[in-house]
Enzyme design. Structure first.
Site, mmCIF file in Angstrom:
data_model
loop_
_atom_site.group_PDB
_atom_site.id
_atom_site.type_symbol
_atom_site.label_atom_id
_atom_site.label_comp_id
_atom_site.label_asym_id
_atom_site.label_seq_id
_atom_site.Cartn_x
_atom_site.Cartn_y
_atom_site.Cartn_z
ATOM 1 N N SER A 140 0.836 -1.206 0.000
ATOM 2 C CA SER A 140 0.000 0.000 0.000
ATOM 3 C C SER A 140 0.865 1.247 0.000
ATOM 4 O O SER A 140 2.031 1.221 0.412
ATOM 5 C CB SER A 140 -0.903 0.008 1.230
ATOM 6 O OG SER A 140 -1.695 -1.151 1.244
HETATM 7 C C1 LIG Z 1 -3.106 -4.197 0.105
HETATM 8 S S1 LIG Z 1 -2.525 -5.817 0.327
HETATM 9 C C2 LIG Z 1 -1.803 -5.778 1.930
HETATM 10 C C3 LIG Z 1 -0.708 -4.788 2.072
HETATM 11 C C4 LIG Z 1 0.137 -4.986 3.289
HETATM 12 N N1 LIG Z 1 -0.597 -4.871 4.524
HETATM 13 C C5 LIG Z 1 1.343 -4.072 3.304
HETATM 14 O O1 LIG Z 1 2.093 -4.141 4.256
HETATM 15 O O2 LIG Z 1 1.579 -3.312 2.369
HETATM 16 C C6 LIG Z 1 -4.025 -6.697 0.664
HETATM 17 C C7 LIG Z 1 -3.832 -8.151 1.002
HETATM 18 O O3 LIG Z 1 -5.036 -8.663 1.534
HETATM 19 C C8 LIG Z 1 -5.061 -10.038 1.239
HETATM 20 N N2 LIG Z 1 -6.400 -10.544 1.457
HETATM 21 C C9 LIG Z 1 -7.498 -10.409 0.663
HETATM 22 N N3 LIG Z 1 -8.545 -11.054 1.210
HETATM 23 C C10 LIG Z 1 -8.111 -11.599 2.364
HETATM 24 C C11 LIG Z 1 -8.735 -12.380 3.373
HETATM 25 N N4 LIG Z 1 -10.008 -12.725 3.296
HETATM 26 N N5 LIG Z 1 -7.979 -12.753 4.441
HETATM 27 C C12 LIG Z 1 -6.679 -12.414 4.530
HETATM 28 N N6 LIG Z 1 -6.038 -11.684 3.592
HETATM 29 C C13 LIG Z 1 -6.757 -11.274 2.538
HETATM 30 C C14 LIG Z 1 -4.557 -10.109 -0.187
HETATM 31 O O4 LIG Z 1 -4.080 -11.391 -0.513
HETATM 32 C C15 LIG Z 1 -3.472 -9.031 -0.168
HETATM 33 O O5 LIG Z 1 -2.202 -9.592 0.011
#
Ligand SMILES: C[S@@+](CC[C@H](N)C(=O)[O-])C[C@H]1O[C@@H](n2cnc3c(N)ncnc32)[C@H](O)[C@@H]1O
Length: 401
Positions: A77
């Protein structure tokens, strides 16, 4: 991208110092503890392969994984958004924190904030992402952060209750585990999508459920798994789509397409247009038949629809007509005046309803932070509170002051 001084472009430490300064200048970082965390964690180690300037760009994401259509399912992000959410979360030393949606970097920032007495757990639904986050965390010296592979919908019970739960994918709902998994004074920070717009909302416990402490517009990749959004979307034509999460709203592709071919009519409110976050929230909760109209840059450039549709705009729809918000410069008052673009046989009636709302908002609620957002868990009672949106696990209700 934010301009980077060429003389420092190859030095990650200098880039990081620049990033922290700029995040403070732009009110992303407002506390010393968050500034110290951003200064300590080598962000570029969580974006291996990306140019340094990209890794340290304030507002840019770093793509990590795409689906078969080329849409991002995981990104690092933007630093500015991460700073805003960490300030909302108010993470203190010694806390137990759960991050839903991994990448590594944000978890490392949180480990800096909780210190050696605190515990950070990060969970992701995608094995590739968990493995990648683990490697990056170990490489950057954050081996104490726990990584878990699971659907975050059910939380991570092993480790609950948490002082903070920070969700980093756009959630359509708040599942019970996120509330039961919080301590009594815990805080949930979640990018919650309400009527198509996502806001990072910091929720504390309050009354029967949760009550907002702060909210900010935010863009996130969508939640996958059990909690994935269930919205209806109709492509009217190449580059024009209408989307809604309200089951009562008709999405008649033929009727709306036909309306789009009828002459565009404009109506002006005489009311100020600003504070788009509050205004959009107010509109989507008060329109009698709400949807969002999205259009591509090409369609906007062709003049068929207004630029307000670029990121999606609250739209009032019927079977054969629709109306949405626009704006124009107002020489008398300075700033902008809000108005309505309407198409179809009911254009005037729809514009009337829309204009009434634009005027009422400008007169009564035109203040930053004027909304209080509540989440009331459990089955909805037969009478929904006013200005509320029904979700699977409860109701989102908004009051204005
Ligand atoms: C924007 S990214 C995370 C960015 C991260 N927190 C960082 O440090 O930059 C969003 C993440 O949410 C995960 N995600 C989506 N649905 C999810 C779920 N139901 N449970 C856990 N993770 C999920 C995706 O696989 C993705 O890796």
């Amino acid at each position: 991208m934010t301009a980077i001084d060429d003389s420092t472009a190859r030095d990650p430490d200098a880039l990081r110092a620049d990033m922290v300064r700029a995040l403070r200048d732009q009110d992303g970082i407002t506390s010393e503890s968050v500034a110290a965390a951003f200064s300590a964690v080598p962000r570029h180690l969580f974006a291996p392969g990306a140019p340094l300037a990209r890794a340290y760009d304030l507002h840019g994401i770093v793509p990590v994984k795409q689906d078969e259509h080329g849409l991002n399912t995981s990104v690092m992000s933007a630093a500015h958004l991460q700073a805003v959410m960490l300030e909302q979360a108010d993470v203190k030393p010694g806390m137990r924190v759960l991050e839903i949606g991994s990448g590594g970097y944000n978890a490392a920032l949180m480990q800096e904030l909780v210190g050696s007495d605190g515990v950070v757990t990060t969970v992701d639904i995608d094995r590739d992402i968990v493995d990648r986050a683990r490697l990056c965390l170990d490489d950057a010296g954050y081996s104490q952060v726990k990584t878990v592979l699971a659907d975050g919908e059910t939380g991570v019970p092993d480790g609950a209750p948490y002082d903070r739960i920070i969700v980093t994918a756009a959630a359509w709902d708040i599942p019970p585990s996120w509330i039961s998994g919080l301590t009594e004074n815990g805080r949930l920070v979640v990018p919650l999508t309400v009527r198509g717009t996502t806001r990072s909302i910091a929720f504390d416990r309050g009354g029967e459920g949760l009550i907002s402490h702060s909210y900010r517009l935010a863009n996130f990749v969508p939640m996958q798994g059990e909690g994935a959004a269930k919205e209806r979307k109709a492509m009217l034509r190449e580059g024009v789509a209408v989307q809604t999460d309200d089951e009562q709203v008709p999405l008649n592709v033929e009727g709306l397409n036909h309306a789009l071919d009828t002459p565009r009519r404009e109506f002006w409110s005489g009311a100020a247009y600003d504070l788009p976050d509050e205004l959009e929230l107010y509109l989507t909760l008060h329109l009698s038949s709400p949807a969002r109209l999205h259009a591509s840059a090409e369609v906007i450039a062709s003049g068929l629809v207004d630029a307000s549709t670029r990121l999606g705009v609250p739209t009032l729809v019927t079977e054969d007509s629709f109306a949405y918000r626009t704006r124009r410069e107002n020489e008398d008052t300075g700033g902008f005046e809000s108005g309505v673009v309407a198409h179809g046989p009911q254009a005037e009636a729809l514009a009337d309803e829309y204009l009434r709302l634009l005027r009422r908002w400008a007169q009564d609620h035109r203040r930053r932070g004027a909304a209080t957002i509540r989440f009331l868990p459990g089955p909805a009672s037969s009478t929904l509170p006013e200005n509320s949106v029904l979700k699977r696990h409860g109701v989102v209700a908004v009051s204005w002051h």
